[in-house]
Design a protein around this motif. Structure first.
Motif, PDB file in Angstrom:
ATOM      1  N   ASN A  42      40.399  55.522  23.741  1.00  0.00           N
ATOM      2  CA  ASN A  42      40.126  54.305  24.496  1.00  0.00           C
ATOM      3  C   ASN A  42      40.360  54.538  25.985  1.00  0.00           C
ATOM      4  OD1 ASN A  42      39.743  51.258  24.664  1.00  0.00           O
ATOM      5  ND2 ASN A  42      41.754  51.479  25.583  1.00  0.00           N
ATOM      6  N   TYR A  43      39.516  53.903  26.811  1.00  0.00           N
ATOM      7  CA  TYR A  43      39.708  53.965  28.259  1.00  0.00           C
ATOM      8  C   TYR A  43      39.468  52.585  28.850  1.00  0.00           C
ATOM      9  CZ  TYR A  43      39.687  55.453  33.065  1.00  0.00           C
ATOM     10  OH  TYR A  43      40.003  55.602  34.390  1.00  0.00           O
ATOM     11  N   ALA A  44      40.369  52.147  29.746  1.00  0.00           N
ATOM     12  CA  ALA A  44      40.260  50.844  30.398  1.00  0.00           C
ATOM     13  C   ALA A  44      40.137  51.035  31.905  1.00  0.00           C
ATOM     14  CB  ALA A  44      41.470  49.975  30.068  1.00  0.00           C
ATOM     15  N   PHE A  45      39.041  50.550  32.486  1.00  0.00           N
ATOM     16  CA  PHE A  45      38.840  50.638  33.926  1.00  0.00           C
ATOM     17  C   PHE A  45      39.648  49.580  34.683  1.00  0.00           C
ATOM     18  CE2 PHE A  45      34.667  52.842  33.255  1.00  0.00           C
ATOM     19  CZ  PHE A  45      34.881  53.889  34.128  1.00  0.00           C
ATOM     20  N   GLY A  46      40.039  48.498  33.994  1.00  0.00           N
ATOM     21  CA  GLY A  46      40.547  47.305  34.648  1.00  0.00           C
ATOM     22  C   GLY A  46      41.531  47.529  35.768  1.00  0.00           C
ATOM     23  N   ASP A  47      42.555  48.341  35.548  1.00  0.00           N
ATOM     24  CA  ASP A  47      43.601  48.508  36.562  1.00  0.00           C
ATOM     25  C   ASP A  47      43.414  49.764  37.407  1.00  0.00           C
ATOM     26  OD1 ASP A  47      44.132  50.356  34.618  1.00  0.00           O
ATOM     27  OD2 ASP A  47      46.247  49.864  34.391  1.00  0.00           O
ATOM     28  N   LYS A  48      42.246  50.380  37.330  1.00  0.00           N
ATOM     29  CA  LYS A  48      41.998  51.601  38.107  1.00  0.00           C
ATOM     30  C   LYS A  48      41.475  51.253  39.506  1.00  0.00           C
ATOM     31  CE  LYS A  48      43.152  54.095  34.590  1.00  0.00           C
ATOM     32  NZ  LYS A  48      43.404  53.020  33.626  1.00  0.00           N
ATOM     33  N   PRO A  49      41.626  52.168  40.478  1.00  0.00           N
ATOM     34  CA  PRO A  49      41.195  51.899  41.848  1.00  0.00           C
ATOM     35  C   PRO A  49      39.734  51.475  41.944  1.00  0.00           C
ATOM     36  CG  PRO A  49      42.513  53.902  41.774  1.00  0.00           C
ATOM     37  CD  PRO A  49      42.283  53.487  40.351  1.00  0.00           C
ATOM     38  N   GLU A 120      34.091  41.052  31.221  1.00  0.00           N
ATOM     39  CA  GLU A 120      34.477  39.819  30.548  1.00  0.00           C
ATOM     40  C   GLU A 120      35.714  40.029  29.679  1.00  0.00           C
ATOM     41  OE1 GLU A 120      31.090  38.531  28.381  1.00  0.00           O
ATOM     42  OE2 GLU A 120      29.861  38.146  30.149  1.00  0.00           O
ATOM     43  N   ARG A 121      36.477  38.960  29.516  1.00  0.00           N
ATOM     44  CA  ARG A 121      37.695  39.007  28.714  1.00  0.00           C
ATOM     45  C   ARG A 121      37.374  39.433  27.278  1.00  0.00           C
ATOM     46  NH1 ARG A 121      42.732  36.342  28.844  1.00  0.00           N
ATOM     47  NH2 ARG A 121      42.090  35.204  30.715  1.00  0.00           N
ATOM     48  N   ASP A 122      38.208  40.291  26.736  1.00  0.00           N
ATOM     49  CA  ASP A 122      38.135  40.730  25.342  1.00  0.00           C
ATOM     50  C   ASP A 122      36.809  41.408  24.989  1.00  0.00           C
ATOM     51  OD1 ASP A 122      40.672  39.668  24.919  1.00  0.00           O
ATOM     52  OD2 ASP A 122      39.865  37.709  24.355  1.00  0.00           O
ATOM     53  N   THR A 123      36.077  41.879  25.991  1.00  0.00           N
ATOM     54  CA  THR A 123      34.828  42.587  25.728  1.00  0.00           C
ATOM     55  C   THR A 123      35.089  44.087  25.766  1.00  0.00           C
ATOM     56  OG1 THR A 123      33.511  40.810  26.704  1.00  0.00           O
ATOM     57  CG2 THR A 123      32.441  42.938  26.445  1.00  0.00           C
ATOM     58  N   SER A 152      36.562  49.356  28.361  1.00  0.00           N
ATOM     59  CA  SER A 152      36.432  47.997  28.878  1.00  0.00           C
ATOM     60  C   SER A 152      36.616  48.027  30.384  1.00  0.00           C
ATOM     61  CB  SER A 152      37.475  47.079  28.236  1.00  0.00           C
ATOM     62  OG  SER A 152      38.777  47.510  28.584  1.00  0.00           O
ATOM     63  N   ASN A 153      36.347  46.879  31.027  1.00  0.00           N
ATOM     64  CA  ASN A 153      36.463  46.795  32.481  1.00  0.00           C
ATOM     65  C   ASN A 153      37.107  45.471  32.893  1.00  0.00           C
ATOM     66  OD1 ASN A 153      36.162  47.658  35.139  1.00  0.00           O
ATOM     67  ND2 ASN A 153      34.098  46.836  35.345  1.00  0.00           N
ATOM     68  N   TYR A 154      37.879  44.881  31.992  1.00  0.00           N
ATOM     69  CA  TYR A 154      38.469  43.572  32.267  1.00  0.00           C
ATOM     70  C   TYR A 154      39.863  43.709  32.876  1.00  0.00           C
ATOM     71  CZ  TYR A 154      40.397  38.916  31.531  1.00  0.00           C
ATOM     72  OH  TYR A 154      40.973  37.693  31.712  1.00  0.00           O
ATOM     73  N   LEU A 155      40.154  42.855  33.841  1.00  0.00           N
ATOM     74  CA  LEU A 155      41.482  42.813  34.456  1.00  0.00           C
ATOM     75  C   LEU A 155      41.861  41.344  34.626  1.00  0.00           C
ATOM     76  CD1 LEU A 155      43.862  44.328  35.740  1.00  0.00           C
ATOM     77  CD2 LEU A 155      42.654  44.175  37.933  1.00  0.00           C
ATOM     78  N   ALA A 156      42.897  40.928  33.920  1.00  0.00           N
ATOM     79  CA  ALA A 156      43.300  39.517  33.941  1.00  0.00           C
ATOM     80  C   ALA A 156      43.864  39.121  35.306  1.00  0.00           C
ATOM     81  CB  ALA A 156      44.339  39.256  32.859  1.00  0.00           C
ATOM     82  N   TYR A 177      42.567  42.642  43.355  1.00  0.00           N
ATOM     83  CA  TYR A 177      43.821  42.973  42.670  1.00  0.00           C
ATOM     84  C   TYR A 177      43.911  44.473  42.385  1.00  0.00           C
ATOM     85  CZ  TYR A 177      47.693  42.609  39.331  1.00  0.00           C
ATOM     86  OH  TYR A 177      48.891  42.761  38.680  1.00  0.00           O
ATOM     87  N   GLN A 178      42.801  45.107  42.073  1.00  0.00           N
ATOM     88  CA  GLN A 178      42.798  46.555  41.855  1.00  0.00           C
ATOM     89  C   GLN A 178      43.257  47.283  43.121  1.00  0.00           C
ATOM     90  OE1 GLN A 178      38.721  46.842  40.716  1.00  0.00           O
ATOM     91  NE2 GLN A 178      39.135  46.593  38.522  1.00  0.00           N
ATOM     92  N   LYS A 179      42.750  46.847  44.265  1.00  0.00           N
ATOM     93  CA  LYS A 179      43.140  47.487  45.526  1.00  0.00           C
ATOM     94  C   LYS A 179      44.611  47.224  45.838  1.00  0.00           C
ATOM     95  CE  LYS A 179      41.265  49.661  47.931  1.00  0.00           C
ATOM     96  NZ  LYS A 179      41.308  51.148  48.128  1.00  0.00           N
ATOM     97  N   MET A 180      45.085  46.003  45.564  1.00  0.00           N
ATOM     98  CA  MET A 180      46.489  45.695  45.812  1.00  0.00           C
ATOM     99  C   MET A 180      47.403  46.518  44.902  1.00  0.00           C
ATOM    100  SD  MET A 180      46.306  41.549  46.445  1.00  0.00           S
ATOM    101  CE  MET A 180      48.053  41.349  46.813  1.00  0.00           C
ATOM    102  N   MET A 181      47.022  46.692  43.636  1.00  0.00           N
ATOM    103  CA  MET A 181      47.819  47.520  42.727  1.00  0.00           C
ATOM    104  C   MET A 181      47.845  48.971  43.190  1.00  0.00           C
ATOM    105  SD  MET A 181      47.313  46.203  38.816  1.00  0.00           S
ATOM    106  CE  MET A 181      45.537  46.405  38.801  1.00  0.00           C
ATOM    107  N   GLU A 182      46.704  49.438  43.688  1.00  0.00           N
ATOM    108  CA  GLU A 182      46.628  50.812  44.196  1.00  0.00           C
ATOM    109  C   GLU A 182      47.610  51.003  45.356  1.00  0.00           C
ATOM    110  OE1 GLU A 182      43.373  53.670  46.476  1.00  0.00           O
ATOM    111  OE2 GLU A 182      42.696  51.851  45.463  1.00  0.00           O
ATOM    112  N   ILE A 183      47.646  50.043  46.269  1.00  0.00           N
ATOM    113  CA  ILE A 183      48.549  50.126  47.424  1.00  0.00           C
ATOM    114  C   ILE A 183      49.999  49.939  46.989  1.00  0.00           C
ATOM    115  CG2 ILE A 183      49.145  49.075  49.644  1.00  0.00           C
ATOM    116  CD1 ILE A 183      46.159  48.107  49.747  1.00  0.00           C
ATOM    117  N   TRP A 184      50.218  48.991  46.085  1.00  0.00           N
ATOM    118  CA  TRP A 184      51.572  48.658  45.618  1.00  0.00           C
ATOM    119  C   TRP A 184      52.176  49.787  44.793  1.00  0.00           C
ATOM    120  CZ3 TRP A 184      54.299  44.069  46.526  1.00  0.00           C
ATOM    121  CH2 TRP A 184      55.469  43.879  45.762  1.00  0.00           C
TER     122      TRP A 184
END
Length: 230
Positions: A42-49, A120-123, A152-156, A177-184
């Motif tokens: 499994n791979y999730a893009f959601g939290d990636k840069p 989309e959520r849960d997709t 998936s590509n979802y980020l809540a 949010y992805q950019k903020m997580m990357e910086i944080w």
């Protein structure tokens, strides 16, 4: 003495028979055999840069037994009837891969294209791979002939986002949010929002400046922002 010799002969026969087990028919037939040692990845893009546009999942294919005597070819196909990802969501999977000489593992590359994966959520989407016999390889255990790549590509939206959205970061858009997580350096929690507000606002400012330099992302912000910290 004859009884002991008889027992030894019987044990040898059993050992030889045991050593010959292989494949679905239960016996070695001098073929190299292959299988998927892992049936799901499994791979999730959601939290990636934000800048990560593609990612390649490497699905291992393994030899049963001795390493390859030379570079050897394995045939593989996508089971389209079981695959739910659209053709645009991943690069065409090669129909043949190589297990290098003296190795027991090769990899099927499944390259996922982020912009074509809905957020989309849960997709969750899947690509189902099926091994096929080749001139170099027969098939191994039937339980290892299929492998599934899910992605998936979802980020809540974080629960703290609404607090200052009209002041600093605007409506929720996952790219922000992805950019903020990357910086944080990782997910930003409600405790971070409460106890590390100065740092959070500075991170939001850096995120804002990034998207001002990259208007192609189409991010929305409040019309007037006063940044309190330098």
């Amino acid at each position: 003495m004859k009884k002991i010799a008889y027992i030894l002969v019987m044990c040898l026969g059993v050992w030889c028979a045991g050593c010959s087990e292989n494949g679905d028919d239960g016996y070695y037939d001098d073929f190299y055999r292959v299988y998927f040692p892992v049936d799901s990845l499994n791979y999730a893009f959601g939290d990636k840069p934000v800048e990560m546009a593609k990612y390649t999942v490497k699905v291992p294919v393994q030899i049963l037994g001795e390493p390859a005597r030379a570079d050897m070819k394995v045939n593989v196909k996508v089971d389209l009837a079981s695959t739910t990802a659209t053709a645009e969501a991943y690069t065409a999977v090669p129909s043949e891969i190589t297990i290098p000489k003296d190795s027991i593992v090769g990899y099927v590359p499944v390259e996922i294209i982020r912009e074509n994966v809905m957020d989309e959520r849960d997709t969750v989407f899947r690509v189902v791979l099926q091994l096929e016999a080749s001139p170099d390889f027969a098939l191994g255990v039937k339980e290892g002939l299929r492998a599934t790549v899910t992605f998936s590509n979802y980020l809540a939206e974080p629960e703290w986002w609404v607090g200052l959205k009209d002041v600093f970061w605007g409506p929720y858009q996952k790219e922000k949010y992805q950019k903020m997580m990357e910086i944080w350096g990782g997910p930003i929690t409600l405790d971070d929002y409460v106890y590390k507000m100065v740092k959070l606002i500075n991170v939001a400012k850096e995120m804002y400046e990034y998207f001002q330099e990259h208007p192609e992302y189409g991010m929305e912000f409040p019309p007037y922002i006063f940044w309190p910290y330098e």
